[in-house]
Scaffold this motif. Structure first.
Motif, PDB file in Angstrom:
ATOM      1  N   GLY A 164      -3.415  -0.559  -5.536  1.00  0.00           N
ATOM      2  CA  GLY A 164      -2.615  -0.939  -4.446  1.00  0.00           C
ATOM      3  C   GLY A 164      -3.556  -1.574  -3.384  1.00  0.00           C
ATOM      4  N   GLY A 165      -2.780  -1.933  -2.274  1.00  0.00           N
ATOM      5  CA  GLY A 165      -3.467  -2.601  -1.109  1.00  0.00           C
ATOM      6  C   GLY A 165      -3.802  -1.575  -0.102  1.00  0.00           C
ATOM      7  N   VAL A 166      -4.940  -2.056   0.545  1.00  0.00           N
ATOM      8  CA  VAL A 166      -5.494  -1.206   1.677  1.00  0.00           C
ATOM      9  C   VAL A 166      -6.066  -2.288   2.715  1.00  0.00           C
ATOM     10  CG1 VAL A 166      -7.453   0.364   2.399  1.00  0.00           C
ATOM     11  CG2 VAL A 166      -6.550   0.504  -0.039  1.00  0.00           C
ATOM     12  N   SER A 167      -5.421  -1.670   3.889  1.00  0.00           N
ATOM     13  CA  SER A 167      -5.558  -2.595   5.169  1.00  0.00           C
ATOM     14  C   SER A 167      -7.031  -2.520   5.309  1.00  0.00           C
ATOM     15  CB  SER A 167      -4.582  -1.987   6.119  1.00  0.00           C
ATOM     16  OG  SER A 167      -4.854  -2.895   7.456  1.00  0.00           O
ATOM     17  N   GLY A 168      -7.665  -3.752   5.739  1.00  0.00           N
ATOM     18  CA  GLY A 168      -8.876  -3.985   5.958  1.00  0.00           C
ATOM     19  C   GLY A 168      -9.930  -3.782   5.020  1.00  0.00           C
ATOM     20  N   SER A 169      -9.385  -3.823   3.847  1.00  0.00           N
ATOM     21  CA  SER A 169     -10.380  -3.902   2.766  1.00  0.00           C
ATOM     22  C   SER A 169     -10.084  -4.851   1.632  1.00  0.00           C
ATOM     23  CB  SER A 169     -10.578  -2.434   1.972  1.00  0.00           C
ATOM     24  OG  SER A 169     -11.190  -2.416   0.751  1.00  0.00           O
ATOM     25  N   ASP A 170     -11.135  -5.764   1.214  1.00  0.00           N
ATOM     26  CA  ASP A 170     -10.863  -6.662   0.384  1.00  0.00           C
ATOM     27  C   ASP A 170     -11.075  -6.283  -1.271  1.00  0.00           C
ATOM     28  OD1 ASP A 170     -13.492  -6.630   0.355  1.00  0.00           O
ATOM     29  OD2 ASP A 170     -13.688  -8.520   1.054  1.00  0.00           O
ATOM     30  N   GLY A 195       0.655  -1.264  -0.105  1.00  0.00           N
ATOM     31  CA  GLY A 195       0.087   0.112   0.048  1.00  0.00           C
ATOM     32  C   GLY A 195       0.859   1.134   0.051  1.00  0.00           C
ATOM     33  N   LEU A 196       0.042   2.378  -0.251  1.00  0.00           N
ATOM     34  CA  LEU A 196       0.819   3.604  -0.449  1.00  0.00           C
ATOM     35  C   LEU A 196       1.489   4.098   0.939  1.00  0.00           C
ATOM     36  CD1 LEU A 196       1.480   5.947  -2.492  1.00  0.00           C
ATOM     37  CD2 LEU A 196      -0.736   6.842  -1.975  1.00  0.00           C
ATOM     38  N   PRO A 214      -4.171  -5.613  -5.608  1.00  0.00           N
ATOM     39  CA  PRO A 214      -3.112  -4.929  -5.956  1.00  0.00           C
ATOM     40  C   PRO A 214      -2.260  -5.634  -7.256  1.00  0.00           C
ATOM     41  CG  PRO A 214      -3.025  -5.378  -3.722  1.00  0.00           C
ATOM     42  CD  PRO A 214      -4.395  -6.233  -4.459  1.00  0.00           C
ATOM     43  N   GLY A 215      -1.888  -4.529  -8.209  1.00  0.00           N
ATOM     44  CA  GLY A 215      -1.343  -4.902  -9.349  1.00  0.00           C
ATOM     45  C   GLY A 215      -2.233  -4.899 -10.460  1.00  0.00           C
ATOM     46  N   ASP A 216      -3.655  -4.838 -10.317  1.00  0.00           N
ATOM     47  CA  ASP A 216      -4.315  -4.580 -11.363  1.00  0.00           C
ATOM     48  C   ASP A 216      -4.267  -3.224 -12.027  1.00  0.00           C
ATOM     49  OD1 ASP A 216      -5.930  -6.880 -10.855  1.00  0.00           O
ATOM     50  OD2 ASP A 216      -7.579  -6.097 -10.101  1.00  0.00           O
ATOM     51  N   VAL A 217      -4.467  -3.113 -13.256  1.00  0.00           N
ATOM     52  CA  VAL A 217      -4.289  -1.873 -14.127  1.00  0.00           C
ATOM     53  C   VAL A 217      -5.768  -1.473 -14.758  1.00  0.00           C
ATOM     54  CG1 VAL A 217      -3.361  -1.006 -16.213  1.00  0.00           C
ATOM     55  CG2 VAL A 217      -1.765  -2.138 -14.481  1.00  0.00           C
ATOM     56  N   LEU A 218      -6.196  -0.345 -14.649  1.00  0.00           N
ATOM     57  CA  LEU A 218      -7.502   0.115 -15.063  1.00  0.00           C
ATOM     58  C   LEU A 218      -7.275   1.212 -16.106  1.00  0.00           C
ATOM     59  CD1 LEU A 218      -8.136  -1.187 -12.002  1.00  0.00           C
ATOM     60  CD2 LEU A 218     -10.565  -0.308 -12.605  1.00  0.00           C
ATOM     61  N   GLY A 219      -7.242   1.151 -17.286  1.00  0.00           N
ATOM     62  CA  GLY A 219      -7.169   2.140 -18.456  1.00  0.00           C
ATOM     63  C   GLY A 219      -8.336   2.960 -18.314  1.00  0.00           C
ATOM     64  N   SER A 220      -8.100   4.283 -18.789  1.00  0.00           N
ATOM     65  CA  SER A 220      -9.065   5.594 -18.792  1.00  0.00           C
ATOM     66  C   SER A 220      -9.904   5.140 -19.962  1.00  0.00           C
ATOM     67  CB  SER A 220      -8.657   6.657 -18.553  1.00  0.00           C
ATOM     68  OG  SER A 220      -7.551   6.943 -19.735  1.00  0.00           O
TER      69      SER A 220
END
Length: 343
Positions: A141-147, A39-40, A255-261
């Motif tokens: 990215g990863g976020v603690s406590g969120s799936d 995560g950030l 984490p690692g997923d890419v989402l193009g605009s």
């Protein structure tokens, strides 16, 4: 912060931060994938540690940048109304945006195994209508406590680790043929997607978020030095957190997923201009052409077009008799009936 992957002259791979004109490896042999997962917040602490451990690093000019991550998946949205208007004119003969476009931010999955890095040439299939598409991509990215499941836009914003430039290479003639079957795009696009030159963390672009939540940064694309298209990413139909939230609906973003605009309007690809001009002007890309994409606040992604690569021929569909039972299945009931009657 800027995160990157690179190759040294001896062939070894490095992963770490880009500081000014040098690269600094992550401490503890961490990878970009590790940092995205952490995560950030953890990345900011790691950045301070990296600068303390290896303040000089290596000159950026002495390494070859690779794609800044190995994506877990790549979703590509279509969020610029102007792009849809232009492309539809070329495909359908008239400019048209379907009512359904306005309801939700539609996307398709593209191939995470054909990712190209900065400067890496694309090797397209045999095509007469090779095209580029300038996009900005959010990296999860990863976020603690969120799936990462069924996120609201507010929750989704915290899952955006950063951004990178994305070139969705497209063979328009292959794409057009495939989509007549009501599927795709597939082989018209899955031969190459360029990402880079690095991942810029989301906090770096926060000052560019406008009052409506859109990222007001400018994108430009040039072919052989000539400006072809330019637009603001604030012209997206939905801001990036909504894209992430929609992707997570009844699914999961990791984490690692890419989402193009999706492709910017006003010349973000040749296909849009072909539709507006009613002709193949500017001309399709050819071997040797250089495509340079710039997104202010992120960087520049440059690549050349390589030679087309012919693929082995495949047969067309075979006419089939549409039988509902195999010959053995058809004979079995008759034999059983004959035996029962003593014949």
């Amino acid at each position: 912060m800027r995160l990157a992957r690179w190759k040294h002259s001896d062939g070894t791979i490095g992963e770490g931060f880009v500081e000014d004109e040098r690269v600094i490896p992550f401490p503890h042999a961490k990878t970009v994938a590790d940092v995205l997962s952490d995560g950030l917040g953890a990345a900011q602490a790691l950045h301070a540690a990296a600068l303390a451990e290896a303040p000089t690093g290596s000159p950026l000019a002495d390494v070859t940048l690779l794609a800044p991550l190995v994506p877990a998946s790549v979703r590509d949205f279509v969020t610029f109304e102007e792009h849809v208007e232009g492309v539809s004119a070329g495909v359908e003969g008239k400019s048209h945006v379907a009512n359904e476009w306005y309801e939700y931010p539609t996307f398709y999955f593209t191939n995470p195994h054909t990712i190209l890095g900065p400067g890496e040439p694309v090797s397209p299939p045999v095509t007469e209508r090779l095209d580029f598409e300038l996009e900005l991509a959010a990296v999860v990215g990863g976020v603690s406590g969120s799936d990462g499941v069924n996120l609201t836009p507010e929750q989704a914003a915290s899952h955006i680790f950063g951004y990178t430039i994305m070139n969705d290479w497209s063979a328009r003639d292959l794409q057009g043929r495939e989509m007549k079957v009501r599927l795709g795009p597939a082989k018209g696009k899955d031969f190459g997607t360029s990402l880079g030159p690095w991942i810029v963390t989301a906090d770096e672009l926060e000052p560019a978020i406008d009052a409506d939540g859109f990222l007001a940064v400018r994108g430009e694309v040039r072919v052989n030095g000539e400006l072809i298209g330019e637009d603001l990413f604030a012209n997206m139909g939905w801001p990036f957190p909504v894209l992430v939230a929609y992707a997570s609906r009844n699914a999961v973003v990791k984490p690692g997923d890419v989402l193009g605009s999706g492709t910017i309007g006003n010349g973000g690809c040749l296909g849009e201009l072909w539709g507006r001009n009613g002709a193949l002007t500017p001309p399709p890309l050819k071997e040797g052409d250089e495509v340079a994409m710039t997104v202010h606040g992120v960087g520049e992604l440059v690549a050349r077009v390589g030679a087309c690569v012919p693929a082995p021929d495949l047969p067309p569909a075979s006419p089939r008799p549409r039988l509902r039972h195999t010959p053995n299945e058809s004979a079995a009931p008759a034999a059983a009936s004959a035996q029962k009657e003593g014949r």
